[in-house]
Design an enzyme around this catalytic site. Sequence first.
Site, PDB file in Angstrom:
ATOM      1  N   ALA A 155       0.843  -1.131  -0.020  1.00  0.00           N
ATOM      2  CA  ALA A 155      -0.353  -0.373   0.049  1.00  0.00           C
ATOM      3  C   ALA A 155       1.160   1.420  -0.295  1.00  0.00           C
ATOM      4  CB  ALA A 155      -1.100  -0.107   0.977  1.00  0.00           C
ATOM      5  N   SER A 204       3.569   7.634  -4.697  1.00  0.00           N
ATOM      6  CA  SER A 204       4.241   6.366  -5.444  1.00  0.00           C
ATOM      7  C   SER A 204       4.758   5.707  -3.616  1.00  0.00           C
ATOM      8  CB  SER A 204       5.003   6.444  -6.278  1.00  0.00           C
ATOM      9  OG  SER A 204       6.211   7.034  -5.661  1.00  0.00           O
ATOM     10  N   LYS A 205       4.997   4.519  -4.180  1.00  0.00           N
ATOM     11  CA  LYS A 205       5.848   4.551  -2.399  1.00  0.00           C
ATOM     12  C   LYS A 205       6.454   4.980  -1.846  1.00  0.00           C
ATOM     13  CE  LYS A 205       4.510   1.331   0.655  1.00  0.00           C
ATOM     14  NZ  LYS A 205       4.456   1.801   1.595  1.00  0.00           N
ATOM     15  N   VAL A 206       7.666   4.874  -2.748  1.00  0.00           N
ATOM     16  CA  VAL A 206       8.932   4.941  -2.548  1.00  0.00           C
ATOM     17  C   VAL A 206       8.716   6.378  -3.295  1.00  0.00           C
ATOM     18  CG1 VAL A 206      11.997   4.607  -2.771  1.00  0.00           C
ATOM     19  CG2 VAL A 206       9.746   2.820  -2.367  1.00  0.00           C
TER      20      VAL A 206
END
Length: 345
Positions: A146, A339-341
């Site tokens: 997530a 985004s995740k990172v």
Amino acid sequence: MNDPLMLQEARETPQVVAQQLERNRDAVRQVAQAIRERQPAFGVTVARGSSDHACTVLKYALETRLGLSVASAHPSVYTLYGSAPRLNNALVVAVSQSGASPDVVETVRMAREQGALTVALVNMQGSDLGEAAEFVLPLQAGDERAVAATKSFLASLTAFLPVLAELTADSELQRSLETLPQALTRTLALEGEARDRAEPYRYADSLIALGRGLHYGVAQEAALKLKETSGIHAEAYSAAEFSHGPKRLISEGVPLLAFTSRDAAGESAKAAYQSLLNEGADLLALGTGTGPDAGRTLLVPATGHPLTDPVSAALAFYLFAAHLSLGRGLNPDEPPLLSKVTKTR
């Protein structure tokens, strides 16, 4: 439709905390021994986003339990301005889910080269950050897909606590850590109530999150998650600071999410929340401490120690936030533009 990943991963938290406690025993002893031997004069945290909010909680934990003054580093001082603060006698704690943000990694590497005692709280053990730090306390959160971090943030809150328990010989904290998975399982049973409490805020445009002491970092995290998952303009304030000007916003109908506690800050925060209610605030209390109005309180199971209570409060908030997003017709796993990172320099 399957539940969003945000909810699925939040529900994994009891297992994450249990395995973190079990798997990190050797690393915890090593970090505690290094702190005893080297006696750092002050502490510095290095993090971004949710991880920085975990560091706010850690700051209060280190200052109240070890008497160690703690500051939050601004990585750009080194990576952009080229100035290296003197950290040779510091305990430097970096927190990151991915361990991939270059500015955090470079700041920790610089601190270690100066002789600082560097510790990384990171989920990806083979990451650049894990390699840069002298010691690693793995989050042990497993794969987190997530965009909105849940279990990794909560694991960030708990990873350093066993070190504090060992350094202070706090058997009460150790017992609370060992029983924390059970307390978090009880917190998950509040999901239906959290969904009901979220429903009135489906049409909110703005929201203020309040907390004090150990729970201020949880309030910061709440504000971020409301932005990420529901597009709500949310800000966090200390319950002690809100009356110094921002309180004017309640006259515009901006609702308040007020984190309660059972620690030394609990009664002061509760009195502040009561005053805000008396002045007409739309206030929902959430936490292990009783709120000023039982009808406007999501009471969370206590964990047995002030340092572990923020974990259950944050988990209950994640349930609230995920269902608020769903109630607004949104998918909390698909926040626009994110985004995740995120890699910053």
